[in-house]
Design a protein around this motif. Structure first.
Motif, PDB file in Angstrom:
ATOM      1  N   GLN A 112      20.088  49.527  57.156  1.00  0.00           N
ATOM      2  CA  GLN A 112      19.861  48.362  56.881  1.00  0.00           C
ATOM      3  C   GLN A 112      20.988  47.853  55.551  1.00  0.00           C
ATOM      4  O   GLN A 112      21.257  46.675  56.419  1.00  0.00           O
ATOM      5  N   LEU A 113      19.933  48.252  54.904  1.00  0.00           N
ATOM      6  CA  LEU A 113      20.732  47.822  53.734  1.00  0.00           C
ATOM      7  C   LEU A 113      22.539  48.316  53.816  1.00  0.00           C
ATOM      8  O   LEU A 113      23.320  47.315  53.176  1.00  0.00           O
ATOM      9  N   LYS A 114      23.132  49.385  53.768  1.00  0.00           N
ATOM     10  CA  LYS A 114      24.230  49.514  53.909  1.00  0.00           C
ATOM     11  C   LYS A 114      24.816  48.854  55.176  1.00  0.00           C
ATOM     12  O   LYS A 114      26.093  48.372  54.772  1.00  0.00           O
ATOM     13  N   ASP A 115      23.773  48.753  56.348  1.00  0.00           N
ATOM     14  CA  ASP A 115      25.002  47.465  57.136  1.00  0.00           C
ATOM     15  C   ASP A 115      25.386  46.314  56.300  1.00  0.00           C
ATOM     16  O   ASP A 115      26.137  45.921  57.194  1.00  0.00           O
ATOM     17  N   VAL A 171      15.683  39.791  49.463  1.00  0.00           N
ATOM     18  CA  VAL A 171      16.169  40.150  48.091  1.00  0.00           C
ATOM     19  C   VAL A 171      15.282  41.317  47.977  1.00  0.00           C
ATOM     20  O   VAL A 171      13.671  40.714  48.141  1.00  0.00           O
ATOM     21  N   GLU A 172      14.663  42.631  47.718  1.00  0.00           N
ATOM     22  CA  GLU A 172      13.601  42.772  46.052  1.00  0.00           C
ATOM     23  C   GLU A 172      13.016  42.303  45.912  1.00  0.00           C
ATOM     24  O   GLU A 172      11.631  42.689  46.040  1.00  0.00           O
ATOM     25  N   GLU A 173      13.575  41.784  45.125  1.00  0.00           N
ATOM     26  CA  GLU A 173      12.649  40.983  43.605  1.00  0.00           C
ATOM     27  C   GLU A 173      12.059  40.151  44.431  1.00  0.00           C
ATOM     28  O   GLU A 173      10.714  40.112  44.521  1.00  0.00           O
ATOM     29  N   VAL A 174      11.966  39.474  45.819  1.00  0.00           N
ATOM     30  CA  VAL A 174      11.256  38.202  46.521  1.00  0.00           C
ATOM     31  C   VAL A 174       9.505  38.603  47.273  1.00  0.00           C
ATOM     32  O   VAL A 174       9.148  38.853  46.621  1.00  0.00           O
ATOM     33  N   GLY A 175      10.409  39.688  47.529  1.00  0.00           N
ATOM     34  CA  GLY A 175       9.588  41.258  48.504  1.00  0.00           C
ATOM     35  C   GLY A 175       8.266  41.393  47.038  1.00  0.00           C
ATOM     36  O   GLY A 175       6.985  41.464  47.371  1.00  0.00           O
ATOM     37  N   VAL A 176       8.409  41.789  46.109  1.00  0.00           N
ATOM     38  CA  VAL A 176       7.189  41.604  45.264  1.00  0.00           C
ATOM     39  C   VAL A 176       7.291  41.324  44.735  1.00  0.00           C
ATOM     40  O   VAL A 176       5.511  41.424  44.629  1.00  0.00           O
ATOM     41  N   ASP A 203      24.514  48.165  48.444  1.00  0.00           N
ATOM     42  CA  ASP A 203      24.321  49.436  47.452  1.00  0.00           C
ATOM     43  C   ASP A 203      22.540  49.514  47.691  1.00  0.00           C
ATOM     44  O   ASP A 203      22.163  48.750  47.270  1.00  0.00           O
ATOM     45  N   ALA A 204      23.119  50.728  47.974  1.00  0.00           N
ATOM     46  CA  ALA A 204      21.015  50.986  47.998  1.00  0.00           C
ATOM     47  C   ALA A 204      20.673  52.549  47.499  1.00  0.00           C
ATOM     48  O   ALA A 204      21.578  53.521  48.308  1.00  0.00           O
ATOM     49  N   GLY A 262       5.150  37.779  57.060  1.00  0.00           N
ATOM     50  CA  GLY A 262       5.564  37.770  55.724  1.00  0.00           C
ATOM     51  C   GLY A 262       6.492  37.103  54.968  1.00  0.00           C
ATOM     52  O   GLY A 262       6.843  36.683  53.778  1.00  0.00           O
ATOM     53  N   SER A 263       7.522  36.255  55.581  1.00  0.00           N
ATOM     54  CA  SER A 263       8.057  35.549  55.031  1.00  0.00           C
ATOM     55  C   SER A 263       7.455  34.343  54.274  1.00  0.00           C
ATOM     56  O   SER A 263       7.743  33.898  53.557  1.00  0.00           O
ATOM     57  N   LEU A 264       6.056  33.853  55.284  1.00  0.00           N
ATOM     58  CA  LEU A 264       5.717  32.766  54.444  1.00  0.00           C
ATOM     59  C   LEU A 264       5.064  33.543  53.137  1.00  0.00           C
ATOM     60  O   LEU A 264       5.179  32.076  51.950  1.00  0.00           O
ATOM     61  N   TYR A 265       4.699  34.677  53.050  1.00  0.00           N
ATOM     62  CA  TYR A 265       4.706  34.585  51.521  1.00  0.00           C
ATOM     63  C   TYR A 265       5.673  35.163  50.458  1.00  0.00           C
ATOM     64  O   TYR A 265       6.070  34.624  49.950  1.00  0.00           O
ATOM     65  N   ARG A 266       6.916  35.673  51.138  1.00  0.00           N
ATOM     66  CA  ARG A 266       7.680  35.307  50.853  1.00  0.00           C
ATOM     67  C   ARG A 266       8.372  33.959  50.339  1.00  0.00           C
ATOM     68  O   ARG A 266       9.024  33.978  48.801  1.00  0.00           O
TER      69      ARG A 266
END
Ligand code: DC
Length: 225
Positions: free
Chosen positions: A161-164, A93-98, A168-169, A38-42
Protein backbone atom coordinates in the motif's frame (compact mmCIF):
# COMPACT_ATOMS: atom_id res chain seq x y z
CA UNK A 1 -40.84 7.93 19.71
CA UNK A 2 -39.47 4.58 18.63
CA UNK A 3 -36.37 5.14 16.53
CA UNK A 4 -36.12 3.35 13.23
CA UNK A 5 -34.11 0.16 13.29
CA UNK A 6 -30.90 0.47 11.31
CA UNK A 7 -29.05 -2.67 10.20
CA UNK A 8 -25.37 -2.74 11.12
CA UNK A 9 -22.51 -4.84 9.81
CA UNK A 10 -19.64 -4.68 12.32
CA UNK A 11 -16.25 -5.43 10.82
CA UNK A 12 -13.41 -5.67 13.31
CA UNK A 13 -9.83 -6.82 13.27
CA UNK A 14 -6.22 -5.81 13.84
CA UNK A 15 -4.17 -3.14 12.09
CA UNK A 16 -3.32 -3.71 8.47
CA UNK A 17 -5.72 -6.61 7.89
CA UNK A 18 -7.46 -4.72 5.08
CA UNK A 19 -10.72 -3.81 6.85
CA UNK A 20 -10.77 -0.35 5.30
CA UNK A 21 -10.75 -1.60 1.71
CA UNK A 22 -13.33 -4.30 2.45
CA UNK A 23 -15.65 -1.89 4.29
CA UNK A 24 -15.48 0.57 1.42
CA UNK A 25 -16.47 -2.06 -1.13
CA UNK A 26 -19.13 -3.68 1.03
CA UNK A 27 -20.69 -0.28 1.86
CA UNK A 28 -20.69 0.64 -1.84
CA UNK A 29 -22.29 -2.69 -2.79
CA UNK A 30 -25.01 -2.42 -0.12
CA UNK A 31 -25.46 1.34 -0.59
CA UNK A 32 -24.89 1.86 3.16
CA UNK A 33 -23.07 4.46 5.26
CA UNK A 34 -19.60 3.81 6.54
CA UNK A 35 -17.94 4.48 9.89
CA UNK A 36 -14.17 4.36 10.01
CA UNK A 37 -13.90 4.42 13.80
CA UNK A 38 -10.08 4.33 13.78
CA UNK A 39 -10.08 7.70 12.06
CA UNK A 40 -11.93 9.20 15.05
CA UNK A 41 -9.07 8.10 17.32
CA UNK A 42 -6.56 9.31 14.74
CA UNK A 43 -8.29 12.71 14.39
CA UNK A 44 -8.48 13.15 18.15
CA UNK A 45 -4.76 12.41 18.34
CA UNK A 46 -3.86 14.74 15.47
CA UNK A 47 -5.96 17.55 16.83
CA UNK A 48 -4.57 17.12 20.36
CA UNK A 49 -1.04 17.08 19.03
CA UNK A 50 -1.66 20.38 17.26
CA UNK A 51 -2.92 21.91 20.54
CA UNK A 52 -0.16 20.25 22.57
CA UNK A 53 -2.81 18.51 24.68
CA UNK A 54 -1.95 14.87 23.99
CA UNK A 55 -1.21 14.30 27.67
CA UNK A 56 -4.28 16.07 28.97
CA UNK A 57 -7.20 13.64 29.28
CA UNK A 58 -9.83 16.34 29.88
CA UNK A 59 -8.81 18.22 26.76
CA UNK A 60 -8.66 14.98 24.76
CA UNK A 61 -12.25 14.27 25.80
CA UNK A 62 -13.35 17.78 24.81
CA UNK A 63 -11.72 17.33 21.40
CA UNK A 64 -13.32 13.91 20.93
CA UNK A 65 -16.80 15.18 21.79
CA UNK A 66 -16.59 18.01 19.27
CA UNK A 67 -14.96 16.18 16.38
CA UNK A 68 -16.40 17.65 13.19
CA UNK A 69 -15.72 14.82 10.77
CA UNK A 70 -17.17 13.88 7.40
CA UNK A 71 -16.54 10.69 5.47
CA UNK A 72 -17.04 10.59 1.71
CA UNK A 73 -16.59 7.28 -0.03
CA UNK A 74 -14.54 7.59 -3.22
CA UNK A 75 -14.14 4.63 -5.55
CA UNK A 76 -10.86 3.46 -4.00
CA UNK A 77 -10.57 5.32 -0.72
CA UNK A 78 -12.49 7.04 2.02
CA UNK A 79 -12.02 10.81 1.97
CA UNK A 80 -12.00 12.32 5.43
CA UNK A 81 -12.57 15.96 6.16
CA UNK A 82 -12.12 17.52 9.57
CA UNK A 83 -13.72 20.91 10.14
CA UNK A 84 -13.56 21.38 6.37
CA UNK A 85 -9.85 20.47 6.19
CA UNK A 86 -8.89 17.49 4.04
CA UNK A 87 -6.99 15.13 6.37
CA UNK A 88 -7.25 11.83 4.47
CA UNK A 89 -3.46 11.41 4.19
CA UNK A 90 -2.40 13.42 7.24
CA UNK A 91 -4.10 10.98 9.65
CA UNK A 92 -2.64 7.87 7.99
CA UNK A 93 0.99 8.54 8.86
CA UNK A 94 2.53 6.09 11.30
CA UNK A 95 3.14 8.73 13.97
CA UNK A 96 -0.58 9.52 14.15
CA UNK A 97 -1.41 5.79 14.22
CA UNK A 98 0.85 5.29 17.21
CA UNK A 99 -0.61 8.32 19.05
CA UNK A 100 -4.13 7.06 18.27
CA UNK A 101 -3.33 3.62 19.62
CA UNK A 102 -1.96 5.18 22.83
CA UNK A 103 -4.89 7.49 23.53
CA UNK A 104 -7.33 4.68 22.63
CA UNK A 105 -6.32 3.03 25.91
CA UNK A 106 -7.95 5.86 27.93
CA UNK A 107 -11.40 4.60 29.07
CA UNK A 108 -12.92 8.11 29.37
CA UNK A 109 -11.89 8.89 25.82
CA UNK A 110 -13.48 5.69 24.50
CA UNK A 111 -16.63 6.59 26.40
CA UNK A 112 -16.62 10.11 24.90
CA UNK A 113 -16.49 8.63 21.40
CA UNK A 114 -19.27 6.11 22.01
CA UNK A 115 -22.31 8.27 21.19
CA UNK A 116 -20.41 9.89 18.35
CA UNK A 117 -19.94 6.45 16.78
CA UNK A 118 -23.50 5.25 17.42
CA UNK A 119 -24.82 8.33 15.65
CA UNK A 120 -23.38 7.01 12.37
CA UNK A 121 -26.06 4.31 12.28
CA UNK A 122 -28.54 5.86 9.84
CA UNK A 123 -30.85 4.27 7.29
CA UNK A 124 -30.48 2.35 5.06
CA UNK A 125 -27.63 0.78 7.06
CA UNK A 126 -24.09 1.06 8.40
CA UNK A 127 -20.85 -0.76 7.79
CA UNK A 128 -18.69 -0.06 10.86
CA UNK A 129 -14.93 -0.61 10.74
CA UNK A 130 -12.89 -0.89 13.94
CA UNK A 131 -11.69 -2.93 16.88
CA UNK A 132 -14.74 -2.98 19.14
CA UNK A 133 -17.64 -2.42 16.73
CA UNK A 134 -19.21 -5.84 17.40
CA UNK A 135 -18.23 -6.10 21.06
CA UNK A 136 -18.96 -2.62 22.49
CA UNK A 137 -20.26 0.02 20.08
CA UNK A 138 -22.85 -2.05 18.19
CA UNK A 139 -23.34 -5.18 20.34
CA UNK A 140 -26.68 -5.81 18.64
CA UNK A 141 -25.28 -5.67 15.10
CA UNK A 142 -26.95 -8.34 12.98
CA UNK A 143 -23.67 -9.38 11.40
CA UNK A 144 -20.29 -9.27 13.10
CA UNK A 145 -17.18 -10.20 11.19
CA UNK A 146 -13.68 -10.36 12.61
CA UNK A 147 -10.88 -10.41 10.03
CA UNK A 148 -7.46 -11.70 10.98
CA UNK A 149 -4.15 -12.36 9.20
CA UNK A 150 -0.63 -13.07 10.39
CA UNK A 151 1.47 -9.99 11.29
CA UNK A 152 3.86 -10.86 8.43
CA UNK A 153 1.03 -10.92 5.88
CA UNK A 154 -0.44 -7.67 7.23
CA UNK A 155 2.97 -6.01 7.08
CA UNK A 156 3.30 -7.14 3.44
CA UNK A 157 -0.10 -5.62 2.61
CA UNK A 158 0.83 -2.35 4.35
CA UNK A 159 4.20 -2.36 2.55
CA UNK A 160 2.54 -2.71 -0.84
CA UNK A 161 0.00 0.00 0.00
CA UNK A 162 2.79 2.42 0.96
CA UNK A 163 4.89 1.55 -2.10
CA UNK A 164 1.88 2.10 -4.36
CA UNK A 165 1.57 5.58 -2.87
CA UNK A 166 5.27 6.21 -3.54
CA UNK A 167 6.10 6.11 0.19
CA UNK A 168 9.34 4.41 1.23
CA UNK A 169 8.91 1.58 3.73
CA UNK A 170 10.92 -1.14 5.44
CA UNK A 171 9.20 -4.53 5.68
CA UNK A 172 10.93 -5.90 8.83
CA UNK A 173 10.26 -2.59 10.61
CA UNK A 174 6.60 -2.75 9.58
CA UNK A 175 6.28 -6.26 11.08
CA UNK A 176 7.72 -5.00 14.38
CA UNK A 177 5.46 -1.91 14.37
CA UNK A 178 2.37 -4.04 13.73
CA UNK A 179 3.26 -6.48 16.49
CA UNK A 180 3.79 -3.57 18.88
CA UNK A 181 0.44 -2.02 17.85
CA UNK A 182 -1.31 -5.42 18.25
CA UNK A 183 0.18 -5.77 21.70
CA UNK A 184 -1.07 -2.33 22.74
CA UNK A 185 -4.51 -2.80 21.18
CA UNK A 186 -5.06 -6.28 22.62
CA UNK A 187 -3.76 -5.79 26.14
CA UNK A 188 -5.44 -2.51 27.10
CA UNK A 189 -7.91 -2.84 29.94
CA UNK A 190 -10.85 -1.12 28.21
CA UNK A 191 -12.31 -2.63 25.02
CA UNK A 192 -9.26 -4.63 24.01
CA UNK A 193 -9.10 -6.00 20.49
CA UNK A 194 -11.03 -9.27 20.73
CA UNK A 195 -13.59 -10.86 18.48
CA UNK A 196 -17.15 -10.56 19.82
CA UNK A 197 -18.46 -13.93 20.99
CA UNK A 198 -20.92 -14.09 18.13
CA UNK A 199 -18.53 -12.83 15.45
CA UNK A 200 -17.65 -14.84 12.35
CA UNK A 201 -13.85 -15.07 12.27
CA UNK A 202 -12.22 -15.06 8.84
CA UNK A 203 -8.48 -15.73 8.62
CA UNK A 204 -7.48 -13.84 5.47
CA UNK A 205 -3.76 -14.76 5.53
CA UNK A 206 -4.04 -16.81 2.35
CA UNK A 207 -6.94 -14.99 0.75
CA UNK A 208 -6.99 -12.28 -1.91
CA UNK A 209 -8.99 -9.12 -1.30
CA UNK A 210 -11.49 -10.39 -3.91
CA UNK A 211 -11.98 -13.60 -1.93
CA UNK A 212 -12.44 -11.74 1.34
CA UNK A 213 -14.92 -9.35 -0.27
CA UNK A 214 -16.92 -12.18 -1.75
CA UNK A 215 -16.99 -14.12 1.54
CA UNK A 216 -18.19 -11.04 3.45
CA UNK A 217 -20.83 -10.27 0.79
CA UNK A 218 -22.15 -13.84 0.86
CA UNK A 219 -22.68 -13.53 4.60
CA UNK A 220 -24.14 -10.02 4.29
CA UNK A 221 -26.61 -11.14 1.62
CA UNK A 222 -27.82 -14.10 3.62
CA UNK A 223 -28.21 -11.94 6.73
CA UNK A 224 -29.71 -8.76 5.30
CA UNK A 225 -31.62 -9.69 2.16
O1 DC B 1 -7.89 1.24 12.41
P1 DC B 1 -6.82 2.30 12.62
O2 DC B 1 -5.41 1.80 12.38
O3 DC B 1 -7.11 3.54 11.87
O4 DC B 1 -6.90 2.66 14.18
C1 DC B 1 -5.96 3.50 14.82
C2 DC B 1 -5.89 3.16 16.30
O5 DC B 1 -7.12 3.51 16.94
C3 DC B 1 -5.67 1.69 16.61
O6 DC B 1 -4.31 1.40 16.88
C4 DC B 1 -6.49 1.41 17.83
C5 DC B 1 -7.49 2.52 17.89
N1 DC B 1 -8.87 2.07 17.63
C6 DC B 1 -9.59 1.62 18.70
O7 DC B 1 -9.06 1.52 19.80
N2 DC B 1 -10.90 1.27 18.54
C7 DC B 1 -11.47 1.34 17.33
N3 DC B 1 -12.76 1.02 17.20
C8 DC B 1 -10.73 1.79 16.21
C9 DC B 1 -9.42 2.14 16.39
Amino acid sequence: MKSEHVPVLALDGPSGVGKGAICLRVAAELGWHILDSGSLYRLTALSAKRNSSLNNTLQLIEIAKKLDVKFSAESDHLRISFGGEEVTDAIRVEEVGVMASKIAAIPELREALLDRQKAFAKPPGLVADGRDMGSIVFPRAELKIFLTASPEERAKRRYKQLKDKGIDANLPELVIELQERDRRDSTRATSPLVAAEDAVIIDTTNMSIEEVFSEVMTRAKSRFE
